[in-house]
Design a protein around this motif. Structure first.
Motif, short mmCIF file in Angstrom:
data_model
loop_
_atom_site.label_atom_id
_atom_site.label_comp_id
_atom_site.label_asym_id
_atom_site.label_seq_id
_atom_site.Cartn_x
_atom_site.Cartn_y
_atom_site.Cartn_z
N GLU A 51 -12.75 12.89 9.46
CA GLU A 51 -11.78 13.31 8.46
C GLU A 51 -11.44 12.12 7.57
O GLU A 51 -11.14 11.04 8.04
N ARG A 52 -11.50 12.36 6.26
CA ARG A 52 -11.16 11.34 5.27
C ARG A 52 -10.13 11.95 4.32
O ARG A 52 -10.31 13.07 3.85
N PHE A 53 -9.05 11.19 4.05
CA PHE A 53 -7.98 11.69 3.19
C PHE A 53 -7.57 10.62 2.19
O PHE A 53 -7.29 9.49 2.56
N ASN A 54 -7.57 10.99 0.93
CA ASN A 54 -7.07 10.14 -0.15
C ASN A 54 -6.21 11.03 -1.04
O ASN A 54 -6.65 12.11 -1.43
N ALA A 55 -5.01 10.57 -1.38
CA ALA A 55 -4.14 11.39 -2.22
C ALA A 55 -3.57 10.54 -3.34
O ALA A 55 -2.97 9.50 -3.10
N GLU A 56 -3.80 11.01 -4.55
CA GLU A 56 -3.23 10.35 -5.73
C GLU A 56 -2.35 11.34 -6.47
O GLU A 56 -2.68 12.52 -6.58
N GLN A 57 -1.23 10.83 -6.95
CA GLN A 57 -0.36 11.63 -7.79
C GLN A 57 -0.71 11.31 -9.23
O GLN A 57 -0.75 10.15 -9.63
N LYS A 58 -0.96 12.33 -10.03
CA LYS A 58 -1.30 12.14 -11.43
C LYS A 58 -0.11 12.55 -12.31
O LYS A 58 0.55 13.55 -12.04
N ARG A 114 -0.17 8.65 -3.62
CA ARG A 114 0.93 9.52 -3.21
C ARG A 114 1.23 9.35 -1.72
O ARG A 114 2.37 9.41 -1.29
N TYR A 115 0.19 9.20 -0.91
CA TYR A 115 0.29 8.99 0.53
C TYR A 115 -0.72 7.93 0.93
O TYR A 115 -1.69 7.70 0.21
N PRO A 116 -0.55 7.32 2.09
CA PRO A 116 -1.58 6.37 2.54
C PRO A 116 -2.90 7.10 2.80
O PRO A 116 -2.90 8.22 3.30
N SER A 117 -4.00 6.47 2.48
CA SER A 117 -5.31 7.05 2.79
C SER A 117 -5.62 6.78 4.27
O SER A 117 -5.08 5.84 4.86
N GLU A 124 -8.24 4.67 10.93
CA GLU A 124 -8.05 3.59 9.96
C GLU A 124 -7.13 4.10 8.85
O GLU A 124 -7.40 5.13 8.24
N VAL A 125 -6.02 3.38 8.63
CA VAL A 125 -5.04 3.74 7.61
C VAL A 125 -5.04 2.64 6.55
O VAL A 125 -4.96 1.46 6.88
N GLY A 126 -5.14 3.05 5.27
CA GLY A 126 -5.19 2.09 4.17
C GLY A 126 -3.83 1.50 3.85
O GLY A 126 -2.78 2.02 4.24
N ASP A 127 -3.84 0.40 3.12
CA ASP A 127 -2.60 -0.21 2.62
C ASP A 127 -1.89 0.80 1.72
O ASP A 127 -2.52 1.60 1.03
N PHE A 128 -0.55 0.73 1.71
CA PHE A 128 0.22 1.68 0.90
C PHE A 128 1.51 1.05 0.43
O PHE A 128 2.36 0.67 1.23
N LYS A 129 1.65 0.94 -0.89
CA LYS A 129 2.87 0.46 -1.53
C LYS A 129 3.39 -0.82 -0.90
O LYS A 129 4.56 -0.93 -0.52
N GLY A 130 2.52 -1.80 -0.75
CA GLY A 130 2.90 -3.11 -0.23
C GLY A 130 2.96 -3.21 1.28
O GLY A 130 3.25 -4.28 1.81
N VAL A 131 2.69 -2.13 1.98
CA VAL A 131 2.67 -2.16 3.45
C VAL A 131 1.22 -2.16 3.90
O VAL A 131 0.44 -1.28 3.49
N ALA A 132 0.89 -3.12 4.74
CA ALA A 132 -0.50 -3.24 5.21
C ALA A 132 -0.86 -2.10 6.14
O ALA A 132 -0.06 -1.70 6.99
N GLY A 133 -2.04 -1.56 5.95
CA GLY A 133 -2.56 -0.53 6.84
C GLY A 133 -3.12 -1.17 8.08
O GLY A 133 -2.83 -2.33 8.39
N GLY A 134 -3.96 -0.45 8.78
CA GLY A 134 -4.55 -1.02 9.99
C GLY A 134 -5.49 -0.06 10.67
O GLY A 134 -5.79 1.02 10.15
N ARG A 135 -5.95 -0.48 11.83
CA ARG A 135 -6.90 0.29 12.62
C ARG A 135 -6.37 0.45 14.04
O ARG A 135 -5.67 -0.42 14.54
N ASN A 136 -6.76 1.55 14.67
CA ASN A 136 -6.43 1.75 16.07
C ASN A 136 -7.52 2.62 16.68
O ASN A 136 -8.00 3.55 16.05
N ASP A 137 -7.90 2.28 17.88
CA ASP A 137 -8.89 3.06 18.62
C ASP A 137 -8.27 3.41 19.97
O ASP A 137 -7.61 2.56 20.58
N TYR A 138 -8.46 4.61 20.41
CA TYR A 138 -7.92 4.97 21.72
C TYR A 138 -8.73 6.09 22.35
O TYR A 138 -9.43 6.82 21.69
#
Length: 132
Positions: free
Chosen positions: A26-33, A56-59, A93-107
């Motif tokens: 699953e891949r998600f990218n959201a932009e507000q236009k 609009r939301y973190p990818s 994997e969550v992308g950076d969003f509005k100055g907040v660093a994203g990251g990765r997690n595996d479980y």
């Protein structure tokens, strides 16, 4: 979202074993236009020229691989007991969003289910189930 599923089944007199593998991506990218208001108004909302866009939301990207097995045991003509297990591996994997660093997690997670069905043979059933 895309995925691939493999399902296999083997039946004996009173037992049915269902097992397989699932892969999901699953891949998600959201932009507000924001559209140019003058162009939109002049065309009655039929022409939309993008004036700007922003996240609009973190990818995110989620990959999941699961192996599972389910056993159904027909105890009597009307009573069936079922139980199963699933082992699931998730990579997130969550992308950076509005100055907040994203990251990765595996479980990894193990999930279980157990159920019973009583068939009254008149179109009605009574069942109870526990699942994770």
């Amino acid at each position: 979202v895309s995925g691939l599923k493999g399902l296999f089944s083997k039946q004996w007199q009173r037992f049915t074993l269902t097992y397989g593998l699932d892969f999901d991506h699953e891949r998600f990218n959201a932009e507000q236009k924001v559209f140019d208001q003058q162009t939109s108004s002049a065309s009655g909302g039929l022409v939309l020229d993008t004036a700007s866009s922003a996240p609009r939301y973190p990818s995110y990207v989620v990959d999941s691989l699961s192996a599972y097995a389910q056993l159904d045991w027909k105890l009597t003509e009307r009573l069936t007991l079922s139980g199963g297990a699933r082992h699931q591996r998730m990579d997130v994997e969550v992308g950076d969003f509005k100055g907040v660093a994203g990251g990765r997690n595996d479980y990894d997670v193990n999930l279980y289910n157990l159920g019973v069905i009583y068939d009254f043979a008149n179109g009605h059933q009574l069942w109870s189930n526990y699942s994770e």
